[in-house]
Motif scaffolding. Structure first.
Motif, mmCIF file in Angstrom:
data_model
loop_
_atom_site.group_PDB
_atom_site.id
_atom_site.type_symbol
_atom_site.label_atom_id
_atom_site.label_comp_id
_atom_site.label_asym_id
_atom_site.label_seq_id
_atom_site.Cartn_x
_atom_site.Cartn_y
_atom_site.Cartn_z
ATOM 1 N N ALA A 274 0.738 -1.258 -0.039
ATOM 2 C CA ALA A 274 -0.134 -0.179 -0.113
ATOM 3 C C ALA A 274 0.948 1.228 0.063
ATOM 4 O O ALA A 274 2.006 1.161 0.481
ATOM 5 N N GLU A 275 0.333 2.273 -0.506
ATOM 6 C CA GLU A 275 0.910 3.639 -0.589
ATOM 7 C C GLU A 275 0.531 4.283 0.876
ATOM 8 O O GLU A 275 -0.718 4.382 1.131
ATOM 9 N N VAL A 276 1.436 4.515 1.562
ATOM 10 C CA VAL A 276 1.251 5.263 2.942
ATOM 11 C C VAL A 276 1.291 6.827 2.675
ATOM 12 O O VAL A 276 2.302 7.298 2.207
ATOM 13 N N LYS A 277 -0.060 7.315 2.850
ATOM 14 C CA LYS A 277 -0.002 9.037 2.864
ATOM 15 C C LYS A 277 -1.075 9.679 3.652
ATOM 16 O O LYS A 277 -1.637 9.095 4.280
ATOM 17 N N THR B 10 3.197 6.711 -11.724
ATOM 18 C CA THR B 10 1.916 6.927 -12.412
ATOM 19 C C THR B 10 0.667 6.068 -11.311
ATOM 20 O O THR B 10 0.880 5.422 -10.723
ATOM 21 N N TYR B 11 -0.404 7.092 -11.493
ATOM 22 C CA TYR B 11 -1.685 6.647 -10.898
ATOM 23 C C TYR B 11 -2.770 6.220 -12.126
ATOM 24 O O TYR B 11 -3.052 7.326 -12.834
ATOM 25 N N GLY B 12 -2.751 5.140 -12.461
ATOM 26 C CA GLY B 12 -3.719 4.859 -13.530
ATOM 27 C C GLY B 12 -3.222 5.267 -14.740
ATOM 28 O O GLY B 12 -1.938 5.179 -15.032
ATOM 29 N N GLY B 13 -3.940 6.079 -15.257
ATOM 30 C CA GLY B 13 -3.282 6.516 -16.647
ATOM 31 C C GLY B 13 -2.621 7.992 -16.385
ATOM 32 O O GLY B 13 -1.936 8.577 -17.309
ATOM 33 N N PHE B 14 -2.664 8.258 -15.225
ATOM 34 C CA PHE B 14 -2.038 9.770 -14.998
ATOM 35 C C PHE B 14 -0.466 9.690 -14.385
ATOM 36 O O PHE B 14 -0.295 8.834 -13.504
ATOM 37 N N THR B 15 0.177 10.525 -14.886
ATOM 38 C CA THR B 15 1.847 10.485 -14.414
ATOM 39 C C THR B 15 2.072 11.587 -13.574
ATOM 40 O O THR B 15 1.987 12.738 -13.903
ATOM 41 N N GLY B 34 7.397 24.089 -6.787
ATOM 42 C CA GLY B 34 6.448 23.597 -7.986
ATOM 43 C C GLY B 34 5.306 24.135 -7.431
ATOM 44 O O GLY B 34 4.830 24.042 -6.117
ATOM 45 N N PRO B 35 4.146 24.195 -8.049
ATOM 46 C CA PRO B 35 2.853 24.703 -7.775
ATOM 47 C C PRO B 35 2.092 23.449 -7.297
ATOM 48 O O PRO B 35 2.608 22.423 -7.118
ATOM 49 N N ASN B 36 0.859 23.585 -6.739
ATOM 50 C CA ASN B 36 0.361 22.483 -6.185
ATOM 51 C C ASN B 36 -0.004 21.342 -7.095
ATOM 52 O O ASN B 36 -0.222 21.589 -8.222
ATOM 53 N N GLY B 37 0.240 20.103 -6.820
ATOM 54 C CA GLY B 37 -0.092 19.106 -7.586
ATOM 55 C C GLY B 37 0.991 18.863 -8.419
ATOM 56 O O GLY B 37 1.006 18.052 -9.494
ATOM 57 N N ALA B 38 2.194 19.400 -8.520
ATOM 58 C CA ALA B 38 3.318 19.219 -9.378
ATOM 59 C C ALA B 38 4.033 17.918 -9.180
ATOM 60 O O ALA B 38 4.664 17.421 -10.156
ATOM 61 N N GLY B 39 3.739 17.267 -7.919
ATOM 62 C CA GLY B 39 4.428 16.059 -7.717
ATOM 63 C C GLY B 39 5.721 16.040 -6.787
ATOM 64 O O GLY B 39 6.250 15.153 -6.596
ATOM 65 N N LYS B 40 5.806 16.783 -6.121
ATOM 66 C CA LYS B 40 6.630 17.150 -5.037
ATOM 67 C C LYS B 40 6.523 16.288 -3.987
ATOM 68 O O LYS B 40 7.382 15.439 -3.676
ATOM 69 N N SER B 41 5.125 15.897 -3.339
ATOM 70 C CA SER B 41 5.027 15.083 -2.241
ATOM 71 C C SER B 41 5.178 13.637 -2.728
ATOM 72 O O SER B 41 5.810 12.891 -1.864
ATOM 73 N N THR B 42 4.660 13.410 -3.883
ATOM 74 C CA THR B 42 4.993 11.956 -4.461
ATOM 75 C C THR B 42 6.407 11.704 -4.528
ATOM 76 O O THR B 42 6.889 10.702 -4.138
ATOM 77 N N THR B 43 7.110 12.626 -5.013
ATOM 78 C CA THR B 43 8.826 12.161 -5.140
ATOM 79 C C THR B 43 9.275 12.098 -3.568
ATOM 80 O O THR B 43 10.088 11.032 -3.686
ATOM 81 N N MET B 44 8.837 12.828 -2.819
ATOM 82 C CA MET B 44 9.402 12.855 -1.406
ATOM 83 C C MET B 44 8.908 11.334 -0.782
ATOM 84 O O MET B 44 9.722 10.852 0.081
ATOM 85 N N ARG B 45 7.618 11.108 -0.739
ATOM 86 C CA ARG B 45 7.046 9.765 -0.491
ATOM 87 C C ARG B 45 7.784 8.642 -0.987
ATOM 88 O O ARG B 45 8.246 7.701 -0.209
ATOM 89 N N VAL B 46 8.469 8.697 -2.340
ATOM 90 C CA VAL B 46 8.882 7.626 -3.084
ATOM 91 C C VAL B 46 10.336 7.357 -2.248
ATOM 92 O O VAL B 46 10.938 6.341 -1.881
HETATM 93 N N1 LIG Z 1 -3.218 8.174 -5.000
HETATM 94 C C1 LIG Z 1 -3.465 8.978 -5.816
HETATM 95 N N2 LIG Z 1 -4.109 8.605 -6.956
HETATM 96 C C2 LIG Z 1 -4.390 9.373 -7.978
HETATM 97 N N3 LIG Z 1 -3.823 10.807 -8.007
HETATM 98 C C3 LIG Z 1 -2.817 10.958 -7.215
HETATM 99 C C4 LIG Z 1 -2.410 10.366 -6.147
HETATM 100 N N4 LIG Z 1 -1.612 10.799 -5.225
HETATM 101 C C5 LIG Z 1 -1.134 12.011 -5.863
HETATM 102 N N5 LIG Z 1 -1.900 12.040 -6.865
HETATM 103 C C6 LIG Z 1 -2.006 13.297 -7.921
HETATM 104 O O1 LIG Z 1 -0.380 13.371 -8.518
HETATM 105 C C7 LIG Z 1 -0.188 14.698 -8.596
HETATM 106 C C8 LIG Z 1 0.968 15.163 -7.703
HETATM 107 O O2 LIG Z 1 0.412 15.246 -6.271
HETATM 108 P P1 LIG Z 1 1.535 15.796 -5.101
HETATM 109 O O3 LIG Z 1 2.840 14.954 -5.264
HETATM 110 O O4 LIG Z 1 0.764 15.555 -3.847
HETATM 111 O O5 LIG Z 1 1.719 17.151 -5.556
HETATM 112 P P2 LIG Z 1 2.549 18.457 -4.701
HETATM 113 O O6 LIG Z 1 3.014 17.549 -3.516
HETATM 114 O O7 LIG Z 1 3.634 18.835 -5.567
HETATM 115 O O8 LIG Z 1 1.601 19.346 -4.575
HETATM 116 C C9 LIG Z 1 -1.495 15.365 -8.274
HETATM 117 O O9 LIG Z 1 -2.049 15.892 -9.414
HETATM 118 C C10 LIG Z 1 -2.264 14.478 -7.546
HETATM 119 O O10 LIG Z 1 -3.729 14.714 -7.518
#
Ligand SMILES: Nc1ncnc2c1ncn2[C@@H]1O[C@H](COP(=O)(O)OP(=O)(O)O)[C@@H](O)[C@H]1O
Ligand SMILES: [Mg+2]
Lengths: 277, 304
Positions: A274-277, B10-15, B34-46
């Protein structure tokens, strides 16, 4: 100091002398016992957590009290009082266990927990150990409360009857611990406190009733039921002579595979990925 | 040191994160902007193993995060200050952390002191904390294990101006002692003053990276712009044209593609009284907006 200055002073050091690798040769993993201690602590370090345990023990006090003063004299023996105690704990101990897992998601503390120990199976192992430890302590407390009940039972006539044997103890503990593990599996699978608790209650309250009703309505279903429904299969553990026959153990094993092992493995598999968030 | 290589999620078809590569050096603060939703948090979680990558990898000090035996001792992480059990006290949260990392309990008091949370505040439940107090607690938690690397996601959120300055000083000091800091924000001015290096991300892609100077230089391709106005605008325009410059009206003055020195000299030669003369080059703010506004320019920015 401006950004530029900083950059110019730190660049040579940054590029040259600072180590770019982390030396972990002397590092030790956090001992499993410590993880268990931390998980146990988490069950008690909030008011909600403390009160959940206190309420469960309080409930045992109430039902044993009712037993001692309201049950007929011949139902105030130790096995009977232990039976009602086991009933209460069987329903409520799994909630304790469920919360250990689901709170990491509902309160989002998993962000800390799983960054400090990225090997998630170790965390899960620690949670099971902590939960089982807690369950054993509460069961022992329940047994002690039931014993006090027996001591008090002559208050309204009759005698204190100590009729406890090995089988009763084994099965009293076994069925409670099975419930706790089913709760844990559901918690890993569903990762939401209310959903996991509701599903556990459907499994433990409603399902046996449905199965019993079907048994009455459908010819031959009562033969099949113990092979497919876990609670039904466990009935021999806490009724009659508290002894399961070879066939009954087989039924426990088969239904245990369906209701405990499969959800547990599936839940663990999901949780580790699972993804933890 | 943090090394991100070809990271995609990627999440489904969304990168969400698209082939991201960058490095955070020790001794420096790297801003992840980067602006909101740019992918910062995702990168850091990885980075810290909470989100599995689709492709690519991240190493910290040469190791995958999950291979660090006791990661809290090397990597301090703050991803979301709000992600705490609301019923726990601040002190209890730090105590759980200290115990999980095999640290002495005295570390809890040290860290409370470092982030200026009083004993009284530490004894309150997190439910009753302001966002700023939660951020301080989160930073205390990240610093508990005395790590070499800090990964902080929007740590300045909710801090008051004094708090932001405090954190800036803290992170600068930390980097000066040799630590590696990665700090994300969607607000340029939070990062600008503290970061030695900046990574700009938009829609999952790195659009530019480097220190402030090289970012600005790259953005203007070396072209200078000057904003100038005079008591007599007509005289100024004539003077500029006479010196071969091409003023375009802007506000109550002109914008000229020349250095301030060239414009000043033109005014001096023709005895024009200036009321304003300044560098009109776009700041980082404009660059940031420009780079992250649409995908077309993102490509241009990345190439620059
Ligand atoms: N579990 C998920 N399912 C679908 N989309 C996601 C998921 N987690 C993040 N996203 C999408 O990935 C993009 C990047 O999110 P995030 O890394 O939180 O951005 P930031 O931290 O830069 O604001 C956003 O468009 C967000 O909606
Ligand atoms: Mg974010």
């Amino acid at each position: 100091m401006t950004t530029t200055d900083d950059h110019q002073t730190s660049a040579p050091t940054g590029a040259g002398q600072l180590p770019r690798t982390i030396d972990v040769t002397d590092d030790q993993r956090v001992p499993f016992a410590r993880l268990v201690a931390v998980e146990t602590r988490k069950s008690f370090d909030t008011r909600a957590g403390r009160w959940l345990t206190i309420s469960i023990v309080g409930l045992v006090l109430v039902v044993v009290g009712v037993g001692v003063f309201a049950f007929p004299d011949d139902a105030q023996d130790y096995v009977s009082l232990l039976g009602v105690t086991g009933g209460v704990l069987g329903y409520f101990l799994p909630i304790l266990m469920i919360m250990l897992v689901t709170s990491e998601w509902s309160q989002r503390t998993g962000l800390n927990t799983f960054t400090l120990e990225p090997r998630r199976t170790r965390v899960i192992g620690a949670k099971i150990t902590a939960g089982l430890g807690l369950a054993v302590v509460v069961l022992a407390l329940g047994a002690a409360i039931a014993a006090v009940g027996v001591l008090l039972s002559p208050a309204n006539g009759g005698e204190a009857v100590w009729n406890l044997g090995y089988n009763e103890v084994q099965n009293f503990s076994l069925s409670s611990l099975i419930g706790v593990l089913v709760g844990f599996a559901l918690a890993m699978l569903l990762r939401s406190s209310p959903v996991a608790i509701v599903v556990y209650f459907v499994y433990t309250f409603i399902l046996p009733g449905v199965v019993a009703a079907l048994g009455a309505l459908v010819d031959g279903f009562d033969k099949v039921a113990p092979w497919i429904e876990f609670n039904t299969a466990q009935t021999p553990l806490f009724t009659g002579d508290y002894r399961a026959t070879g066939e009954e153990w087989a039924q426990i094993a088969v239904t245990g595979l369906i209701w405990l092992v499969v959800p547990f493995v599936l839940g663990l598999w999901r949780l580790v990925r699972a993804e933890v968030k | 040191m943090i090394e991100v290589t070809g990271l995609t999620r990627t999440y489904g078809g969304f990168t969400a994160v698209d082939d991201v590569t960058f490095t955070c050096e020790p001794g420096r603060v790297t801003g992840f902007l980067g602006p909101n939703g740019a992918g910062k948090s995702t990168t850091m979680r990885v980075m810290v193993g909470l989100t599995p990558p689709t492709r690519g990898r991240v190493t910290i000090g040469g190791h995958l995060y999950r291979d660090l035996p006791n990661p809290g001792r090397h990597v301090g992480v703050l991803l979301d200050a709000g992600a705490q059990h609301a019923g726990r006290t601040g002190r209890e949260i730090l105590t759980l952390g200290a115990r999980s990392m095999m640290l002495p309990r005295s570390r809890v008091d040290e860290m409370l002191h470092t982030v200026s949370l009083t004993d009284d505040e530490a004894g309150r439940r997190v439910r009753d904390y302001s966002l700023g107090m939660k951020q301080r607690l989160g930073i205390a938690h990240a610093l508990l294990g005395d790590p070499e690397v800090l990964v902080l996601d929007e740590p300045a959120n909710g801090l008051d101006p004094a708090g932001i300055r405090w954190m800036r000083d803290l992170l600068k000091g930390y980097a000066r002692r040799g630590g590696t800091v990665l700090l994300s924000s969607h607000l340029l001015n939070e990062v600008e003053l503290v970061a030695d290096e900046m990574i700009l991300i938009g829609r999952g892609r790195i659009v530019a990276q480097g220190d402030k100077q090289s970012l600005l230089a790259g953005a203007h391709h070396g072209e200078a712009t000057t904003i100038v106005s005079a008591l007599d605008p007509t005289a100024l325009a004539t003077a500029l044209r006479a010196c071969g410059l091409d003023p375009t009206p802007e506000g109550n003055g002109f914008k000229v593609a020349a250095t301030t020195a060239e414009v000043g000299r033109a005014a001096l030669e023709h005895l024009v009284v200036l009321t304003e003369l300044r560098n009109g080059a776009a700041g980082l703010e404009d660059l940031f907006l420009e780079l992250t506004s649409d995908t077309q320019r993102e490509t241009a920015g990345a190439a620059a």
